[in-house]
Design a protein around this motif. Structure first.
Motif, PDB file in Angstrom:
ATOM      1  N   PHE A  25      19.713  44.925  16.378  1.00  0.00           N
ATOM      2  CA  PHE A  25      20.922  45.722  16.155  1.00  0.00           C
ATOM      3  C   PHE A  25      22.159  45.075  16.775  1.00  0.00           C
ATOM      4  O   PHE A  25      23.198  45.725  16.921  1.00  0.00           O
ATOM      5  N   GLU A  26      22.013  43.779  17.148  1.00  0.00           N
ATOM      6  CA  GLU A  26      23.127  42.982  17.671  1.00  0.00           C
ATOM      7  C   GLU A  26      23.819  43.651  18.852  1.00  0.00           C
ATOM      8  O   GLU A  26      25.045  43.756  18.905  1.00  0.00           O
ATOM      9  N   VAL A  27      22.999  44.100  19.802  1.00  0.00           N
ATOM     10  CA  VAL A  27      23.497  44.734  21.018  1.00  0.00           C
ATOM     11  C   VAL A  27      23.170  43.818  22.191  1.00  0.00           C
ATOM     12  O   VAL A  27      22.015  43.452  22.392  1.00  0.00           O
ATOM     13  N   SER A  28      24.190  43.432  22.943  1.00  0.00           N
ATOM     14  CA  SER A  28      23.982  42.593  24.122  1.00  0.00           C
ATOM     15  C   SER A  28      23.308  43.417  25.209  1.00  0.00           C
ATOM     16  O   SER A  28      23.648  44.588  25.419  1.00  0.00           O
ATOM     17  N   GLU A  29      22.366  42.800  25.915  1.00  0.00           N
ATOM     18  CA  GLU A  29      21.702  43.532  26.987  1.00  0.00           C
ATOM     19  C   GLU A  29      22.605  43.693  28.207  1.00  0.00           C
ATOM     20  O   GLU A  29      22.314  44.494  29.092  1.00  0.00           O
ATOM     21  N   ASP A  30      23.715  42.969  28.240  1.00  0.00           N
ATOM     22  CA  ASP A  30      24.688  43.125  29.321  1.00  0.00           C
ATOM     23  C   ASP A  30      25.548  44.352  29.049  1.00  0.00           C
ATOM     24  O   ASP A  30      26.096  44.507  27.963  1.00  0.00           O
ATOM     25  N   GLY A  31      25.658  45.220  30.007  1.00  0.00           N
ATOM     26  CA  GLY A  31      26.503  46.401  29.862  1.00  0.00           C
ATOM     27  C   GLY A  31      25.920  47.506  29.010  1.00  0.00           C
ATOM     28  O   GLY A  31      26.644  48.389  28.572  1.00  0.00           O
ATOM     29  N   VAL A  32      24.614  47.464  28.751  1.00  0.00           N
ATOM     30  CA  VAL A  32      23.980  48.527  27.967  1.00  0.00           C
ATOM     31  C   VAL A  32      22.871  49.166  28.793  1.00  0.00           C
ATOM     32  O   VAL A  32      22.226  48.510  29.617  1.00  0.00           O
ATOM     33  N   PRO A  42      14.321  50.280  32.898  1.00  0.00           N
ATOM     34  CA  PRO A  42      14.844  49.123  33.629  1.00  0.00           C
ATOM     35  C   PRO A  42      14.770  47.855  32.782  1.00  0.00           C
ATOM     36  O   PRO A  42      13.873  47.705  31.941  1.00  0.00           O
ATOM     37  N   LYS A  43      15.706  46.938  32.994  1.00  0.00           N
ATOM     38  CA  LYS A  43      15.738  45.699  32.205  1.00  0.00           C
ATOM     39  C   LYS A  43      14.438  44.917  32.319  1.00  0.00           C
ATOM     40  O   LYS A  43      14.061  44.217  31.391  1.00  0.00           O
ATOM     41  N   GLU A  44      13.753  45.028  33.438  1.00  0.00           N
ATOM     42  CA  GLU A  44      12.487  44.315  33.612  1.00  0.00           C
ATOM     43  C   GLU A  44      11.440  44.782  32.598  1.00  0.00           C
ATOM     44  O   GLU A  44      10.431  44.108  32.382  1.00  0.00           O
ATOM     45  N   GLU A  45      11.654  45.952  32.001  1.00  0.00           N
ATOM     46  CA  GLU A  45      10.687  46.512  31.055  1.00  0.00           C
ATOM     47  C   GLU A  45      11.108  46.335  29.591  1.00  0.00           C
ATOM     48  O   GLU A  45      10.475  46.888  28.700  1.00  0.00           O
ATOM     49  N   TYR A  46      12.143  45.543  29.329  1.00  0.00           N
ATOM     50  CA  TYR A  46      12.606  45.340  27.961  1.00  0.00           C
ATOM     51  C   TYR A  46      11.604  44.554  27.115  1.00  0.00           C
ATOM     52  O   TYR A  46      11.744  44.486  25.900  1.00  0.00           O
ATOM     53  N   THR A  47      10.598  43.968  27.743  1.00  0.00           N
ATOM     54  CA  THR A  47       9.561  43.248  26.982  1.00  0.00           C
ATOM     55  C   THR A  47       8.453  44.191  26.515  1.00  0.00           C
ATOM     56  O   THR A  47       7.573  43.774  25.764  1.00  0.00           O
ATOM     57  N   CYS A  54       9.442  57.267  18.536  1.00  0.00           N
ATOM     58  CA  CYS A  54      10.158  57.437  19.801  1.00  0.00           C
ATOM     59  C   CYS A  54      11.659  57.565  19.538  1.00  0.00           C
ATOM     60  O   CYS A  54      12.179  57.102  18.528  1.00  0.00           O
ATOM     61  N   GLU A  55      12.317  58.253  20.459  1.00  0.00           N
ATOM     62  CA  GLU A  55      13.760  58.426  20.387  1.00  0.00           C
ATOM     63  C   GLU A  55      14.398  57.507  21.411  1.00  0.00           C
ATOM     64  O   GLU A  55      14.108  57.594  22.601  1.00  0.00           O
ATOM     65  N   ILE A  56      15.263  56.620  20.919  1.00  0.00           N
ATOM     66  CA  ILE A  56      15.892  55.607  21.743  1.00  0.00           C
ATOM     67  C   ILE A  56      17.407  55.789  21.688  1.00  0.00           C
ATOM     68  O   ILE A  56      17.970  56.077  20.634  1.00  0.00           O
ATOM     69  N   GLU A  57      18.037  55.592  22.823  1.00  0.00           N
ATOM     70  CA  GLU A  57      19.505  55.629  22.886  1.00  0.00           C
ATOM     71  C   GLU A  57      19.977  54.340  23.543  1.00  0.00           C
ATOM     72  O   GLU A  57      19.409  53.903  24.546  1.00  0.00           O
ATOM     73  N   PHE A  58      21.001  53.716  22.961  1.00  0.00           N
ATOM     74  CA  PHE A  58      21.703  52.615  23.587  1.00  0.00           C
ATOM     75  C   PHE A  58      23.032  53.177  24.070  1.00  0.00           C
ATOM     76  O   PHE A  58      23.821  53.686  23.269  1.00  0.00           O
ATOM     77  N   LEU A  59      23.278  53.113  25.359  1.00  0.00           N
ATOM     78  CA  LEU A  59      24.541  53.580  25.925  1.00  0.00           C
ATOM     79  C   LEU A  59      25.288  52.389  26.489  1.00  0.00           C
ATOM     80  O   LEU A  59      24.707  51.543  27.162  1.00  0.00           O
ATOM     81  N   ARG A  60      26.577  52.332  26.221  1.00  0.00           N
ATOM     82  CA  ARG A  60      27.415  51.236  26.716  1.00  0.00           C
ATOM     83  C   ARG A  60      28.521  51.786  27.587  1.00  0.00           C
ATOM     84  O   ARG A  60      29.069  52.848  27.319  1.00  0.00           O
ATOM     85  N   PHE A  61      28.844  50.999  28.592  1.00  0.00           N
ATOM     86  CA  PHE A  61      29.990  51.326  29.435  1.00  0.00           C
ATOM     87  C   PHE A  61      31.225  50.707  28.816  1.00  0.00           C
ATOM     88  O   PHE A  61      31.205  49.554  28.403  1.00  0.00           O
ATOM     89  N   VAL A  62      32.271  51.483  28.738  1.00  0.00           N
ATOM     90  CA  VAL A  62      33.548  50.976  28.258  1.00  0.00           C
ATOM     91  C   VAL A  62      34.608  51.386  29.260  1.00  0.00           C
ATOM     92  O   VAL A  62      34.522  52.440  29.902  1.00  0.00           O
ATOM     93  N   SER A  63      35.591  50.539  29.405  1.00  0.00           N
ATOM     94  CA  SER A  63      36.688  50.887  30.317  1.00  0.00           C
ATOM     95  C   SER A  63      37.941  51.111  29.488  1.00  0.00           C
ATOM     96  O   SER A  63      38.071  50.608  28.380  1.00  0.00           O
ATOM     97  N   GLY A  64      38.800  51.850  30.047  1.00  0.00           N
ATOM     98  CA  GLY A  64      40.037  52.136  29.342  1.00  0.00           C
ATOM     99  C   GLY A  64      41.035  52.726  30.309  1.00  0.00           C
ATOM    100  O   GLY A  64      40.765  52.919  31.488  1.00  0.00           O
ATOM    101  N   GLY A  65      42.156  53.016  29.800  1.00  0.00           N
ATOM    102  CA  GLY A  65      43.150  53.565  30.700  1.00  0.00           C
ATOM    103  C   GLY A  65      44.114  54.451  29.987  1.00  0.00           C
ATOM    104  O   GLY A  65      44.070  54.771  28.873  1.00  0.00           O
TER     105      GLY A  65
END
Length: 65
Positions: A25-32, A42-47, A54-65
């Motif tokens: 789904f072209e999602v970087s593992e950084d910041g997700v 945990p990232k150690e379990e991404y393998t 199963c129900e999966i959610e990808f959450l990303r942090f975004v900054s703004g102002g």
């Protein structure tokens, strides 16, 4: 196999890992954050392989102002 990703149904091949799903789904593992059945994975379990229905959610942090 069927999964629910961010509320939408998707078909993926059996044996797909979390890491492969991110790539698919072209999602970087950084910041997700990955949640499966509302539990943070945990990232150690991404393998680990995901499972049918199963129900999966990808959450990303975004900054703004």
């Amino acid at each position: 196999m069927k999964i629910i990703l961010n509320g939408d149904p998707h078909e993926v091949k059996n044996g797909t890992t979390i890491f492969e799903l991110l790539k698919l789904f072209e999602v970087s593992e950084d910041g997700v954050i990955v949640l499966i059945e509302e539990e943070i994975i945990p990232k150690e379990e991404y393998t680990k392989e995901i499972y049918n229905d199963c129900e999966i959610e990808f959450l990303r942090f975004v900054s703004g102002g």
